[in-house]
Design a protein around this motif. Structure first.
Motif, PDB file in Angstrom:
ATOM      1  N   SER A  54       0.828  -1.196   0.000  1.00 36.79           N
ATOM      2  CA  SER A  54       0.000   0.000   0.000  1.00 36.79           C
ATOM      3  C   SER A  54       0.869   1.254   0.000  1.00 36.79           C
ATOM      4  O   SER A  54       0.616   2.203  -0.747  1.00 36.79           O
ATOM      5  CB  SER A  54      -0.916   0.003   1.232  1.00 36.79           C
ATOM      6  N   ILE A  59      -2.135   2.573  -2.896  1.00 40.12           N
ATOM      7  CA  ILE A  59      -3.469   1.974  -2.950  1.00 40.12           C
ATOM      8  C   ILE A  59      -3.841   1.558  -1.529  1.00 40.12           C
ATOM      9  O   ILE A  59      -3.049   0.935  -0.835  1.00 40.12           O
ATOM     10  CB  ILE A  59      -3.499   0.755  -3.904  1.00 40.12           C
ATOM     11  N   ASP A  60      -5.033   1.902  -1.117  1.00 43.95           N
ATOM     12  CA  ASP A  60      -5.529   1.602   0.223  1.00 43.95           C
ATOM     13  C   ASP A  60      -5.393   0.106   0.544  1.00 43.95           C
ATOM     14  O   ASP A  60      -5.701  -0.736  -0.309  1.00 43.95           O
ATOM     15  CB  ASP A  60      -7.001   2.023   0.282  1.00 43.95           C
ATOM     16  N   PRO A  61      -4.925  -0.249   1.756  1.00 49.03           N
ATOM     17  CA  PRO A  61      -4.778  -1.665   2.121  1.00 49.03           C
ATOM     18  C   PRO A  61      -6.075  -2.466   1.996  1.00 49.03           C
ATOM     19  O   PRO A  61      -6.050  -3.630   1.593  1.00 49.03           O
ATOM     20  CB  PRO A  61      -4.303  -1.626   3.578  1.00 49.03           C
ATOM     21  N   LEU A  64      -6.485  -3.360  -1.596  1.00 45.34           N
ATOM     22  CA  LEU A  64      -5.538  -4.416  -1.964  1.00 45.34           C
ATOM     23  C   LEU A  64      -6.023  -5.780  -1.470  1.00 45.34           C
ATOM     24  O   LEU A  64      -5.942  -6.771  -2.205  1.00 45.34           O
ATOM     25  CB  LEU A  64      -4.154  -4.111  -1.405  1.00 45.34           C
TER      26      LEU A  64
END
Length: 179
Positions: A54, A59-61, A64
């Protein structure tokens, strides 16, 4: 947590972001990336990999985890014997019910130390299912992605609402609606 989850995660990272990013994420995590599909590993190592991916990708966890769940569904589906009752499922709801009755039971038979999540079914109609997902690993977004991958497999459109039932999100209620 079973190693197949780790090996699938690393394969996804390499496919989507490249080997260089995978190597950087492993280095950031202090992880050598040596996993076997049948080995057992600490789920916190996977969390660390996701958090560092992330950071690297911005990208937001949660996103993901969700994408990982969508992707890994196909691999988990392929690992189910054709003769298994779950393989006879014809809908997302049928399949999800079989996960608790078949997959989690088989995992416990094969790996006595495994601690698969638990599903508690609250209600179900032809178009709605309400269930609680309980896991000490608090990875409900992976579960969300698995549900979405399952719906795609069955060619169904399902909306999913998630609401934590505990402060640490170890218990999450899923409300699934078939469109």
């Amino acid at each position: 947590m079973k190693g197949i989850i780790f090996t699938e995660f690393m394969e996804l990272v390499e496919d989507k972001f490249g080997l260089e990013v995978l190597d950087e994420v492993l280095e950031m995590s202090g992880d050598e990336g040596i996993y076997t599909a049948v080995g057992s590993y600490d789920h916190n190592d996977l969390v660390k990999l996701i958090v560092n991916l992330s950071k690297k990708t911005k990208i937001d966890p949660a996103t993901l985890q969700q994408v990982f769940g969508q992707t890994v569904f196909k691999t988990l589906l392929a690992s189910i014997p054709e003769t298994a009752s779950i393989g006879q499922s014809h809908s997302t709801f049928q399949f999800i019910r079989h996960v608790e009755d078949y997959i989690h039971v088989e995992v416990k038979k094969l790996y006595s130390d495994a601690q698969p999540p638990k599903f508690y079914f609250i209600s179900e109609t032809e178009t709605e299912m309400v269930m609680d997902y309980q896991s000490a690993r608090c990875m409900s977004n992976v579960c969300l992605g698995l549900i979405e991958g399952c719906a795609t497999h069955f060619g169904e459109t399902i909306t999913v609402d998630m609401s934590p039932q505990s402060d640490d999100s170890s218990l999450v209620r899923f409300h699934l609606t078939l469109a």
